[in-house]
Write a protein that holds these residues in place. Structure first.
Motif, short mmCIF file in Angstrom:
data_model
loop_
_atom_site.label_atom_id
_atom_site.label_comp_id
_atom_site.label_asym_id
_atom_site.label_seq_id
_atom_site.Cartn_x
_atom_site.Cartn_y
_atom_site.Cartn_z
N GLN A 1 0.92 -1.28 0.12
CA GLN A 1 -0.05 -0.08 -0.06
C GLN A 1 0.94 1.27 -0.07
N GLN A 2 0.32 2.16 -0.67
CA GLN A 2 1.22 3.57 -0.76
C GLN A 2 0.03 4.61 -0.31
N LEU A 3 0.61 5.82 0.02
CA LEU A 3 -0.07 7.03 0.11
C LEU A 3 -0.13 7.49 -1.08
N ASN A 4 -1.22 8.25 -1.47
CA ASN A 4 -1.26 9.39 -2.57
C ASN A 4 -0.59 10.51 -2.25
N GLN A 5 0.62 10.93 -2.84
CA GLN A 5 1.32 11.97 -2.37
C GLN A 5 1.48 12.88 -3.75
N SER A 6 1.08 14.18 -3.40
CA SER A 6 1.29 15.06 -4.70
C SER A 6 1.77 16.43 -4.26
N PRO A 7 2.38 17.07 -5.10
CA PRO A 7 2.53 16.60 -6.60
C PRO A 7 3.79 15.72 -6.58
N GLN A 8 4.03 15.09 -7.62
CA GLN A 8 5.22 14.19 -7.86
C GLN A 8 6.33 15.02 -7.81
N SER A 9 6.16 16.17 -8.46
CA SER A 9 7.51 16.97 -8.77
C SER A 9 6.96 18.59 -8.91
N MET A 10 7.82 19.34 -8.42
CA MET A 10 8.03 20.76 -8.26
C MET A 10 9.01 21.39 -8.74
#
Lengths: 116, 111
Positions: free
Chosen positions: B2-11
């Motif tokens: 399981q993974q958490l939904n992290q955003s944004p992927q890049s900045m």
């Protein structure tokens, strides 16, 4: 903060050899330590939980005979990659919580393994 | 796993700008942690959150534990070049100390 060390920081080996990576908690005791693997540009993937005085618990898909874990003391866990192959090349990181059941974990600096 | 939904992927931001990133989950967590990882190094703990609604600061960093216990955000104010790195969120739910990690946010700061 708490300090966790790893040794070696990097290792290059030939295919078929075994490599041992050490993880130490330097100023606290850790009955549990965790081993992660990280491929480039990816997140950390938990491989196994190392338990002092008992067998390690492996995550699904991780071969326990391939990745041997020994929690020799309250400050040392070792991960041995047996018969390493190029696909085992990765960044291996260990972590430990300051106290049992505490979720805040401190990570070691990582060991980069390159299998030729 | 399981993974958490992290955003944004890049900045990619200009030095001096503020940064915000967040993590969401379908599951409840009792602990939220934010780490920063520099290239070739292990993650370093930035902020630990233990209580729903908790807002904690560490210098220019501020993080909050969502009221629903299913999300957290990290803000960085007045970014500087050394803020460059990958930021990971992690959630804990007392399951034998195990953490669930987000996919990471890669931050790049232009001087």
């Amino acid at each position: 903060g708490a300090v966790v060390s790893q040794h070696p920081s990097w290792v290059i080996c030939k295919s078929g050899t075994s490599v041992k990576i050490e993880c130490r908690s330097l100023d606290f005791q850790a009955t549990t330590m965790f081993w992660y693997r990280q491929f480039p540009k990816q997140s950390l993937m938990l491989m196994a939980t190392s338990n002092e005085g008992s067998k390690a618990t492996y995550e699904q898909g991780v071969e326990k005979d391939k990745f041997l874990i020994n929690h020799a003391s309250l400050t040392l866990s070792t991960l041995t990659v047996t018969s390493a192959h190029p696909e085992d090349s990765s960044f291996y990181i260990c972590s430990a919580p300051l106290a049992p059941l505490q979720e805040t974990q401190y990570f070691g600096p990582g060991t980069r393994l390159l299998v030729l | 796993g399981q993974q958490l939904n992290q955003s944004p992927q890049s900045m990619f931001i200009q030095e001096g700008e503020d940064v915000s990133m967040n993590c969401t989950s379908s599951s409840i967590f009792n602990t939220w942690l934010w780490y920063k990882q520099d290239p070739g190094e292990g993650p370093v703990l930035l902020i630990a959150l233990y209580k729903a609604g908790e807002l904690t600061s560490n210098g220019r960093l501020t993080a909050q534990f969502g009221i629903t216990r299913k999300d957290s955000f990290l803000n960085i104010s007045a970014s500087i070049p050394s803020d460059v790195g990958i930021y990971f969120c992690a959630g804990g739910n007392n399951a034998g100390n195990m953490l669930t990690f987000g996919g990471g946010t890669r931050l790049m700061v232009k001087p």
